[in-house]
Design a protein around this motif. Structure first.
Motif, mmCIF file in Angstrom:
data_model
loop_
_atom_site.group_PDB
_atom_site.id
_atom_site.type_symbol
_atom_site.label_atom_id
_atom_site.label_comp_id
_atom_site.label_asym_id
_atom_site.label_seq_id
_atom_site.Cartn_x
_atom_site.Cartn_y
_atom_site.Cartn_z
ATOM 1 N N LEU A 4 0.819 -1.221 0.000
ATOM 2 C CA LEU A 4 0.000 0.000 0.000
ATOM 3 C C LEU A 4 0.851 1.269 0.000
ATOM 4 N N THR A 5 2.052 1.186 0.557
ATOM 5 C CA THR A 5 2.901 2.386 0.613
ATOM 6 C C THR A 5 3.800 2.533 -0.615
ATOM 7 N N LEU A 6 3.819 1.517 -1.456
ATOM 8 C CA LEU A 6 4.639 1.610 -2.688
ATOM 9 C C LEU A 6 4.113 2.711 -3.602
ATOM 10 N N ILE A 7 5.052 3.347 -4.290
ATOM 11 C CA ILE A 7 4.667 4.361 -5.287
ATOM 12 C C ILE A 7 5.116 3.838 -6.652
ATOM 13 N N PRO A 8 4.209 3.191 -7.359
ATOM 14 C CA PRO A 8 4.623 2.547 -8.610
ATOM 15 C C PRO A 8 4.669 3.528 -9.784
ATOM 16 N N ARG A 9 5.627 3.265 -10.675
ATOM 17 C CA ARG A 9 5.694 4.049 -11.916
ATOM 18 C C ARG A 9 6.009 3.091 -13.067
ATOM 19 N N PRO A 10 5.606 3.472 -14.292
ATOM 20 C CA PRO A 10 5.904 2.614 -15.443
ATOM 21 C C PRO A 10 7.411 2.446 -15.624
ATOM 22 N N THR A 11 7.833 1.240 -15.903
ATOM 23 C CA THR A 11 9.245 0.965 -16.129
ATOM 24 C C THR A 11 9.657 1.497 -17.493
ATOM 25 N N ALA A 12 10.827 2.117 -17.536
ATOM 26 C CA ALA A 12 11.325 2.653 -18.816
ATOM 27 C C ALA A 12 11.429 1.532 -19.843
ATOM 28 N N GLY A 13 11.117 1.849 -21.071
ATOM 29 C CA GLY A 13 11.255 0.873 -22.153
ATOM 30 C C GLY A 13 9.948 0.226 -22.554
ATOM 31 N N PHE A 14 8.916 0.365 -21.718
ATOM 32 C CA PHE A 14 7.610 -0.191 -22.091
ATOM 33 C C PHE A 14 6.852 0.798 -22.963
ATOM 34 N N GLN A 15 6.309 0.309 -24.051
ATOM 35 C CA GLN A 15 5.404 1.107 -24.881
ATOM 36 C C GLN A 15 3.972 0.672 -24.564
ATOM 37 N N ALA A 16 3.051 1.611 -24.571
ATOM 38 C CA ALA A 16 1.652 1.288 -24.267
ATOM 39 C C ALA A 16 0.762 1.668 -25.450
ATOM 40 N N GLN A 17 -0.177 0.818 -25.762
ATOM 41 C CA GLN A 17 -1.155 1.105 -26.817
ATOM 42 C C GLN A 17 -2.545 0.915 -26.242
ATOM 43 N N THR A 18 -3.331 1.975 -26.240
ATOM 44 C CA THR A 18 -4.694 1.899 -25.714
ATOM 45 C C THR A 18 -5.675 1.647 -26.846
ATOM 46 N N ILE A 57 -6.017 3.466 -4.602
ATOM 47 C CA ILE A 57 -7.246 2.820 -4.108
ATOM 48 C C ILE A 57 -8.251 3.884 -3.653
ATOM 49 N N GLU A 58 -7.771 4.865 -2.915
ATOM 50 C CA GLU A 58 -8.662 5.935 -2.433
ATOM 51 C C GLU A 58 -9.349 6.653 -3.587
ATOM 52 N N LEU A 59 -8.570 6.963 -4.598
ATOM 53 C CA LEU A 59 -9.125 7.644 -5.780
ATOM 54 C C LEU A 59 -10.258 6.831 -6.409
ATOM 55 N N LEU A 60 -10.012 5.546 -6.574
ATOM 56 C CA LEU A 60 -10.999 4.703 -7.250
ATOM 57 C C LEU A 60 -12.221 4.462 -6.362
ATOM 58 N N VAL A 61 -11.984 4.318 -5.056
ATOM 59 C CA VAL A 61 -13.109 4.104 -4.131
ATOM 60 C C VAL A 61 -14.003 5.350 -4.103
ATOM 61 N N ALA A 62 -13.397 6.514 -4.251
ATOM 62 C CA ALA A 62 -14.194 7.747 -4.268
ATOM 63 C C ALA A 62 -15.144 7.772 -5.464
ATOM 64 N N VAL A 63 -14.711 7.180 -6.558
ATOM 65 C CA VAL A 63 -15.551 7.155 -7.773
ATOM 66 C C VAL A 63 -16.531 5.977 -7.748
ATOM 67 N N TYR A 64 -16.062 4.835 -7.242
ATOM 68 C CA TYR A 64 -16.903 3.624 -7.216
ATOM 69 C C TYR A 64 -17.027 3.126 -5.762
ATOM 70 N N PRO A 65 -17.706 3.875 -4.883
ATOM 71 C CA PRO A 65 -17.736 3.489 -3.459
ATOM 72 C C PRO A 65 -18.385 2.119 -3.229
ATOM 73 N N GLU A 66 -19.325 1.758 -4.105
ATOM 74 C CA GLU A 66 -20.021 0.486 -3.907
ATOM 75 C C GLU A 66 -19.092 -0.723 -4.140
ATOM 76 N N SER A 67 -17.950 -0.497 -4.757
ATOM 77 C CA SER A 67 -17.043 -1.616 -5.078
ATOM 78 C C SER A 67 -15.757 -1.569 -4.255
ATOM 79 N N GLU A 68 -15.817 -0.953 -3.084
ATOM 80 C CA GLU A 68 -14.589 -0.731 -2.311
ATOM 81 C C GLU A 68 -13.804 -2.011 -2.057
#
Lengths: 91, 280
Positions: A4-18, A57-68
């Motif tokens: 929960l205390t980790l601050i994750p970031r994308p690893t360099a070298g990964f390309q993303a396609q949405t 998690i807090e951000l998402l729970v604020a938007v979708y409280p029913e799915s906490e």
């Protein structure tokens, strides 16, 4: 330190396609290809190297409280999975 | 006297030559639809030299590559080498490990690794009215079309039942069985028209042959389709963004399905029905 205390970031070298709210990650040198469904893609998009997992998690729970309960479990699982595959790194 | 043929795919050319036409005859037959009018600057020049009645030597660009092997092995190696070299050098667009045929409503891509049943299914579809593009690799261009490397179909041992459907044609030139049980089958034996050059893809299938399995079909999202396409992309290093964006265009453009099958008639019927549905 818990996940929960980790601050994750994308690893360099990964390309993303949405595509239609889902994401495919590609690391061409390591030949890693990862598919993220809409939940995974949403978590991926929030991992910016500034927010902790708890804050995501807090951000998402604020938007979708029913799915906490699901959100707490899913976010931790997704972050662990993506760190395990090398796509996320602890900042 | 030397004789030579030139084979092209994806904007590149390979030259095959030999001292006697008979040494090149199987390649000339089974690569006839890939032959090029352009003869300048081949990527590689392979030369076959007869050592004896049985044995040949392969040279590449003037250096001996394989000093002594049986003719049949040499033809198989050169057929595969032509594919590998041309794919690896292609910069025109993403090249996928995939077979493809064309129906009345557009192209059908059968994408997947060796052993998933692409070639057998391709032969079956061509035998049942679809036009042949390739049984091994396709090139996707920026204009949204696919083209295929239209060598002869290569059927592994076990798929030769296809031959039983061809009894009236089997005396014609265009098939060759090898000692490992594999079979090269010219597409003209399966259909009366030459392979098509390019087509707009309409269906993108990821087939998996599973003995005795009922037909199972699962629609794929564009991202799932892209994920699978990237696993079958063979020239990523030549492309902008490692082919990710170009492959995404194909995934976005074409309705995709994962298909498990054992019954060739059942999957053929499903493909016909699906390709004829109006685009949503």
């Amino acid at each position: 330190m818990t996940i929960l205390t980790l601050i994750p970031r994308p690893t360099a070298g990964f390309q993303a396609q949405t595509l239609e709210n889902e994401v495919v990650l590609l690391h061409p040198i390591q030949n890693v290809i990862i598919y993220l469904n809409t939940s995974g893609a949403l978590v991926w998009s929030l991992c910016n190297g500034k927010r902790s997992v708890a804050e995501i998690i807090e951000l998402l729970v604020a938007v979708y409280p029913e799915s906490e309960k699901d959100i707490r479990a899913d976010v931790q699982h997704i972050v662990q999975e993506l760190m395990g595959r090398g796509a996320l790194t602890a900042a | 006297m030397n004789t030579a043929i030139f084979v092209s795919f994806g904007g590149n050319v390979i030259r095959f030559s030999a001292e006697h036409p008979a040494l090149l005859a199987p390649l000339a037959v089974h690569l006839r639809h890939c032959q090029s009018q352009t003869t300048a600057s081949p990527l590689s020049a392979f030369h076959l030299t007869a050592i004896s009645e049985t044995w040949v030597q392969i040279s590449e660009n003037g250096s001996v590559l394989l000093p002594r092997l049986e003719r049949e092995s040499a033809w198989q190696i050169l057929m595969q080498e032509s594919l590998t070299r041309l794919n690896g050098a292609c910069t025109l667009g993403p090249v996928f490990h995939a077979a493809a045929v064309q129906g009345e409503q557009g192209g059908v891509i059968l994408c997947g690794p060796s052993g998933c049943g692409k070639s057998t299914l391709t032969a079956w579809l061509v035998l049942h009215g679809f036009c042949y593009l390739s049984d091994e690799v396709i090139l996707y261009t920026g204009e949204g079309y696919i083209s295929g490397f239209a060598r002869s179909l290569v059927l592994k041992n076990g798929s030769a039942f296809i031959l039983k459907c061809l009894t009236e044609n089997i005396q014609r030139e265009g098939h060759q069985r090898f000692s490992d049980g594999s079979l090269w089958l010219a597409p003209l034996l399966l259909q009366s028209i030459a392979p098509c050059v390019q087509t707009l893809p309409r269906l993108l299938l990821f087939p998996q042959y599973q003995p005795d399995a009922p037909l199972r079909v699962r629609p794929l999202s564009s991202a799932e389709s892209l994920f699978r396409l990237l696993q079958n992309l063979v020239n990523a290093r030549n492309l902008a963004h490692n082919g990710l964006e170009a492959a995404a265009r194909l995934a976005h453009q074409t309705k995709a399905y994962a298909v498990v099958y054992s019954d060739l008639n059942a999957i053929t019927a499903w493909i016909r029905q699906t390709i004829n549905k109006p685009i949503a």
